[in-house]
Design a protein around this motif. Structure first.
Motif, mmCIF file in Angstrom:
data_model
loop_
_atom_site.group_PDB
_atom_site.id
_atom_site.type_symbol
_atom_site.label_atom_id
_atom_site.label_comp_id
_atom_site.label_asym_id
_atom_site.label_seq_id
_atom_site.Cartn_x
_atom_site.Cartn_y
_atom_site.Cartn_z
ATOM 1 N N ASP A 165 4.086 10.175 -6.438
ATOM 2 C CA ASP A 165 5.415 10.648 -6.083
ATOM 3 C C ASP A 165 5.383 11.921 -5.253
ATOM 4 O O ASP A 165 6.132 12.066 -4.286
ATOM 5 N N ALA A 166 4.528 12.863 -5.627
ATOM 6 C CA ALA A 166 4.455 14.110 -4.867
ATOM 7 C C ALA A 166 3.947 13.858 -3.454
ATOM 8 O O ALA A 166 4.457 14.418 -2.472
ATOM 9 N N GLU A 167 2.939 12.985 -3.327
ATOM 10 C CA GLU A 167 2.396 12.673 -2.010
ATOM 11 C C GLU A 167 3.441 12.008 -1.118
ATOM 12 O O GLU A 167 3.458 12.217 0.099
ATOM 13 N N ASN A 168 4.325 11.209 -1.726
ATOM 14 C CA ASN A 168 5.358 10.515 -0.958
ATOM 15 C C ASN A 168 6.639 11.326 -0.817
ATOM 16 O O ASN A 168 7.646 10.823 -0.325
ATOM 17 N N ASN A 169 6.611 12.576 -1.273
ATOM 18 C CA ASN A 169 7.759 13.476 -1.133
ATOM 19 C C ASN A 169 8.994 12.924 -1.848
ATOM 20 O O ASN A 169 10.115 13.052 -1.355
ATOM 21 N N LYS A 170 8.779 12.331 -3.007
ATOM 22 C CA LYS A 170 9.895 11.771 -3.761
ATOM 23 C C LYS A 170 10.487 12.823 -4.693
ATOM 24 O O LYS A 170 9.762 13.597 -5.309
ATOM 25 N N ASP A 207 5.729 2.294 -0.847
ATOM 26 C CA ASP A 207 5.097 3.462 -1.469
ATOM 27 C C ASP A 207 3.617 3.596 -1.134
ATOM 28 O O ASP A 207 3.006 4.626 -1.428
ATOM 29 N N ASP A 208 3.025 2.541 -0.577
ATOM 30 C CA ASP A 208 1.620 2.571 -0.156
ATOM 31 C C ASP A 208 0.699 2.968 -1.311
ATOM 32 O O ASP A 208 -0.086 3.907 -1.217
ATOM 33 N N ASP A 209 0.811 2.236 -2.425
ATOM 34 C CA ASP A 209 -0.011 2.497 -3.605
ATOM 35 C C ASP A 209 -1.105 1.446 -3.737
ATOM 36 O O ASP A 209 -0.851 0.256 -3.582
ATOM 37 N N ASP A 210 -2.308 1.899 -4.052
ATOM 38 C CA ASP A 210 -3.461 1.014 -4.145
ATOM 39 C C ASP A 210 -3.786 0.574 -5.567
ATOM 40 O O ASP A 210 -4.676 -0.251 -5.769
ATOM 41 N N LEU A 211 -3.089 1.123 -6.563
ATOM 42 C CA LEU A 211 -3.398 0.828 -7.959
ATOM 43 C C LEU A 211 -2.124 0.423 -8.686
ATOM 44 O O LEU A 211 -1.088 1.073 -8.568
ATOM 45 N N ARG A 212 -2.218 -0.671 -9.444
ATOM 46 C CA ARG A 212 -1.063 -1.132 -10.216
ATOM 47 C C ARG A 212 -1.569 -1.809 -11.487
ATOM 48 O O ARG A 212 -2.419 -2.677 -11.431
ATOM 49 N N ARG A 213 -1.047 -1.375 -12.644
ATOM 50 C CA ARG A 213 -1.437 -1.931 -13.933
ATOM 51 C C ARG A 213 -2.954 -1.874 -14.140
ATOM 52 O O ARG A 213 -3.567 -2.779 -14.710
ATOM 53 N N GLY A 214 -3.559 -0.808 -13.633
ATOM 54 C CA GLY A 214 -4.982 -0.589 -13.829
ATOM 55 C C GLY A 214 -5.890 -1.381 -12.923
ATOM 56 O O GLY A 214 -7.113 -1.343 -13.078
ATOM 57 N N LYS A 215 -5.314 -2.101 -11.963
ATOM 58 C CA LYS A 215 -6.096 -2.929 -11.049
ATOM 59 C C LYS A 215 -5.678 -2.631 -9.609
ATOM 60 O O LYS A 215 -4.611 -2.056 -9.369
ATOM 61 N N PRO A 216 -6.506 -3.023 -8.637
ATOM 62 C CA PRO A 216 -6.077 -2.882 -7.244
ATOM 63 C C PRO A 216 -4.750 -3.604 -7.020
ATOM 64 O O PRO A 216 -4.530 -4.702 -7.532
ATOM 65 N N SER A 217 -3.849 -2.967 -6.284
ATOM 66 C CA SER A 217 -2.566 -3.587 -5.975
ATOM 67 C C SER A 217 -2.781 -4.926 -5.272
ATOM 68 O O SER A 217 -3.839 -5.187 -4.703
ATOM 69 N N CYS A 218 -1.752 -5.765 -5.303
ATOM 70 C CA CYS A 218 -1.890 -7.126 -4.772
ATOM 71 C C CYS A 218 -2.353 -7.124 -3.327
ATOM 72 O O CYS A 218 -3.229 -7.911 -2.944
ATOM 73 N N HIS A 219 -1.798 -6.242 -2.493
ATOM 74 C CA HIS A 219 -2.165 -6.249 -1.075
ATOM 75 C C HIS A 219 -3.588 -5.746 -0.850
ATOM 76 O O HIS A 219 -4.187 -6.030 0.191
ATOM 77 N N VAL A 220 -4.126 -5.013 -1.825
ATOM 78 C CA VAL A 220 -5.519 -4.556 -1.742
ATOM 79 C C VAL A 220 -6.451 -5.672 -2.200
ATOM 80 O O VAL A 220 -7.480 -5.947 -1.568
ATOM 81 N N ALA A 221 -6.094 -6.317 -3.282
ATOM 82 C CA ALA A 221 -6.929 -7.394 -3.819
ATOM 83 C C ALA A 221 -6.943 -8.613 -2.899
ATOM 84 O O ALA A 221 -7.946 -9.331 -2.824
ATOM 85 N N PHE A 222 -5.837 -8.850 -2.191
ATOM 86 C CA PHE A 222 -5.737 -9.992 -1.282
ATOM 87 C C PHE A 222 -5.582 -9.455 0.148
ATOM 88 O O PHE A 222 -6.559 -9.083 0.769
ATOM 89 N N SER A 242 8.903 -7.164 -7.473
ATOM 90 C CA SER A 242 9.367 -5.859 -6.980
ATOM 91 C C SER A 242 8.223 -4.857 -6.914
ATOM 92 O O SER A 242 8.168 -4.017 -6.007
ATOM 93 N N LEU A 243 7.287 -4.942 -7.870
ATOM 94 C CA LEU A 243 6.141 -4.032 -7.869
ATOM 95 C C LEU A 243 5.176 -4.359 -6.729
ATOM 96 O O LEU A 243 4.624 -3.452 -6.090
ATOM 97 N N ILE A 244 4.960 -5.648 -6.476
ATOM 98 C CA ILE A 244 4.086 -6.053 -5.368
ATOM 99 C C ILE A 244 4.616 -5.481 -4.060
ATOM 100 O O ILE A 244 3.866 -4.890 -3.263
ATOM 101 N N HIS A 245 5.902 -5.647 -3.817
ATOM 102 C CA HIS A 245 6.494 -5.151 -2.576
ATOM 103 C C HIS A 245 6.572 -3.631 -2.560
ATOM 104 O O HIS A 245 6.382 -3.001 -1.513
#
Length: 280
Positions: free
Chosen positions: A226-231, A81-96, A71-74
């Motif tokens: 969250d603020a950038e995504n208007n959540k 959400d178009d996030d580049d950082l997850r768990r202190g590392k580049p998100s999966c779609h950035v790393a791959f 769920s976090l990868i997606h």
């Protein structure tokens, strides 16, 4: 109690059974990126409180972490959400790349049900039904849908936010508690577990919203977007101090509900204290 290293070894063994290609590498990259393992630990704590061997929950715990990670990868994808950082590392779609990240999420979701079937066979049908209900289109996935819709909502309210949190967050935090009741034949506790899971989910998300404005991305290991995504967030709707009070009030409600279970309750309360006081 299941030690963290024992659970990590079990997860790794399940991943080692896969074809060792690029998609499996992406799955492992995100699965072993250092998450808090909240859902598995809630399951182990509930099993311990029931007097059961927590090891009986290893398949369900692994399935929970695989579904959470998918769920976090997606969620991090540009279309979400178009996030580049997850768990202190580049998100999966950035790393791959995006395609591999989508497939990695798909792979983790489907593998979760394969691993779940390694639970005691007489419990598997009920566990599969619970996992499908809470993770799928009537659970977490529906919460994701509501969350995306809310970005364009001109009239955000705390009630609307709690409905999103009920599905997007609380459903996957209820699931380990229900799994413990199923695995130990304590079905009389299922409704109370749903109440506890809902309150944990709301508290978890409210605290996440607080940390989003009081901690840095580096400290949290993820983007504060969250603020950038208007959540809509608990802080934007309640204010910081009222949001903090909500977290404290919910801890008291959760502990009161735990006292009504047919179990010891101490291990669960320890984890609730950890979740209430976490800083990341």
């Amino acid at each position: 109690m299941i030690l963290k290293n024992e659970f990590e070894a079990y997860l790794k063994a399940k991943m080692d059974e896969n074809i060792q290609g690029r998609v499996n590498a992406a799955m492992s990259y995100s699965l072993f990126a250092g998450g808090k393992r909240v859902r598995p630990q809630l399951l182990f704590a509930a099993l311990q409180d029931y007097g059961a061997d927590p090891a009986v929950g290893l398949p369900a715990a692994a399935a929970l972490e695989m579904i959470q990670t998918y769920s976090l990868i997606h969620d991090d994808l540009p279309a979400m959400d178009d996030d580049d950082l997850r768990r202190g590392k580049p998100s999966c779609h950035v790393a791959f790349d995006e395609a591999t990240a989508i497939l990695a999420g798909d792979g983790l979701l489907t593998l979760a049900f394969r691993v779940l079937c390694e639970s005691p066979k007489e419990k598997v049908p009920e566990l599969v039904a619970a996992f499908s209900d809470h993770a799928g289109a009537n659970g977490m996935v529906y919460g994701q849908e509501l969350d995306l819709k809310a970005e364009a909502d001109p009239q955000p309210t705390i009630e609307k936010l709690y409905t999103i949190d009920q599905y997007k967050t609380a459903k996957l935090l209820t699931l380990p508690l229900l799994s413990a009741a199923i695995l130990t034949d304590h079905r009389e506790d299922q409704e109370t577990m749903k109440t506890i899971g809902y309150d944990i989910g709301i508290q978890f998300q409210v605290l996440d919203d607080i940390l989003d404005v009081t901690q840095s991305s580096e400290a949290l290991g993820k983007s504060t977007s969250d603020a950038e995504n208007n959540k809509m967030t608990a802080v934007s709707l309640l204010g910081l101090e009222k949001a903090k009070q909500t977290v404290a009030d919910l801890e008291q409600e959760i502990n009161t509900a735990i006292d009504s279970l047919h179990s010891d309750g101490r291990a669960l309360k320890e984890w609730i204290a950890f979740l209430t006081n976490r800083t990341y």
